[in-house]
Design an enzyme around this catalytic site. Structure first.
Site, short mmCIF file in Angstrom:
data_model
loop_
_atom_site.label_atom_id
_atom_site.label_comp_id
_atom_site.label_asym_id
_atom_site.label_seq_id
_atom_site.Cartn_x
_atom_site.Cartn_y
_atom_site.Cartn_z
N TYR A 227 1.59 -1.40 0.09
CA TYR A 227 0.40 -0.16 0.00
C TYR A 227 0.80 1.33 -0.34
O TYR A 227 1.45 1.23 0.38
CB TYR A 227 -1.21 -0.16 0.61
CG TYR A 227 -0.06 -0.19 2.68
CD1 TYR A 227 0.15 0.90 3.42
CD2 TYR A 227 -0.22 -1.47 3.05
CE1 TYR A 227 0.77 0.91 4.72
CE2 TYR A 227 0.39 -1.42 4.43
CZ TYR A 227 0.67 -0.64 5.19
OH TYR A 227 1.15 -1.24 6.36
N TYR B 54 4.78 0.93 1.83
CA TYR B 54 4.83 -0.06 3.30
C TYR B 54 3.90 -1.50 2.18
O TYR B 54 3.26 -1.52 1.44
CB TYR B 54 4.12 0.34 3.87
CG TYR B 54 5.01 0.72 5.13
CD1 TYR B 54 4.89 1.04 6.53
CD2 TYR B 54 4.87 2.41 4.39
CE1 TYR B 54 5.33 1.74 6.81
CE2 TYR B 54 5.50 3.13 5.64
CZ TYR B 54 5.93 3.17 6.56
OH TYR B 54 6.69 3.59 7.48
N ARG C 111 13.12 -0.34 6.29
CA ARG C 111 13.49 -1.27 7.16
C ARG C 111 12.72 -2.25 7.02
O ARG C 111 12.18 -2.15 6.40
CB ARG C 111 12.87 -0.46 8.30
CG ARG C 111 12.34 -1.01 9.40
CD ARG C 111 11.94 0.53 10.30
NE ARG C 111 11.05 0.01 11.57
CZ ARG C 111 11.37 -0.58 12.57
NH1 ARG C 111 13.09 -1.01 12.90
NH2 ARG C 111 11.05 -1.46 14.08
N GLU D 40 7.06 -1.25 18.29
CA GLU D 40 7.83 -1.43 18.11
C GLU D 40 9.28 -1.66 19.25
O GLU D 40 8.44 -0.65 20.29
CB GLU D 40 8.67 -0.58 16.59
CG GLU D 40 7.57 -1.30 15.83
CD GLU D 40 8.06 0.11 14.61
OE1 GLU D 40 8.51 0.43 14.96
OE2 GLU D 40 7.51 -0.53 13.51
#
Length: 180
Positions: free
Chosen positions: A19, A27, A49, A72
């Site tokens: 998306y 991402y 990342r 995270e």
């Protein structure tokens, strides 16, 4: 791209998405199972990342609409609302100040650097958080099946999402034999 109608939580689990947020950040995200997600970041301040086996809270709000949230090791909080039948998503990312100031520290395979993420979280300022609320368009939906470790298992590279959307990355069993 898989064309299916999402109705249940089982329809959502095992699904692989790409998306792009309205701000241009791209991402790639995979609902690995009912409590774990994997993802790669292809655009934005932490592009490059990637993370596997991130514990997450995954629920169906109503048929076809799903909420996923996690924290995270960086201290970043993420909340995503998927509306896959409409190819839409709404996400809010809450970046700690240190990630905004030093994003390069996080641009790695996080799983190999948990100690560094935790140390950075303690060393640098965490507040004020950079809050990034954005809508996104889902540009790819793949039926990878649950617990498929081939979905997100290498660093992102330029053009990877185009290769995936073009059917050049995974084989018929959702494995990628030509891993780069």
């Amino acid at each position: 791209m898989t064309e299916k109608t999402f109705k249940t939580l089982d329809d959502f689990l095992g699904t692989h998405f790409i998306y792009t947020y309205d701000n241009g950040w791209e991402y790639e995200w995979y609902a690995k199972n009912d409590h774990t997600v994997d993802y790669r970041i292809h655009g934005g301040m932490v592009a490059g990342r990637w993370v596997t086996d991130q514990e997450a809270h995954i629920v169906m709000l109503v048929p076809g609409i799903y909420k996923v949230a996690w924290t995270e090791p960086t201290g970043t909080d993420v909340a995503l609302d998927f509306v896959p039948n409409d190819k839409k998503l709404n996400g809010t990312i809450f970046f700690p100040k240190w990630v905004e100031d030093h994003p390069e520290i996080t641009v790695t395979y996080q799983n190999d650097h948990i100690d560094l993420m935790e140390a950075s979280r303690e060393k640098y300022d965490t507040y004020p958080k950079l809050v990034v609320p954005e809508f996104a368009k889902i540009t790819y939906i793949g039926d990878a099946g649950q617990n498929n470790d081939d979905v997100i298992n290498q660093a992102p590279y330029a053009g990877m999402t185009d290769d995936i959307r073009a059917g050049k990355f995974y084989d018929a069993n959702y494995r990628h034999p030509n891993q780069k």
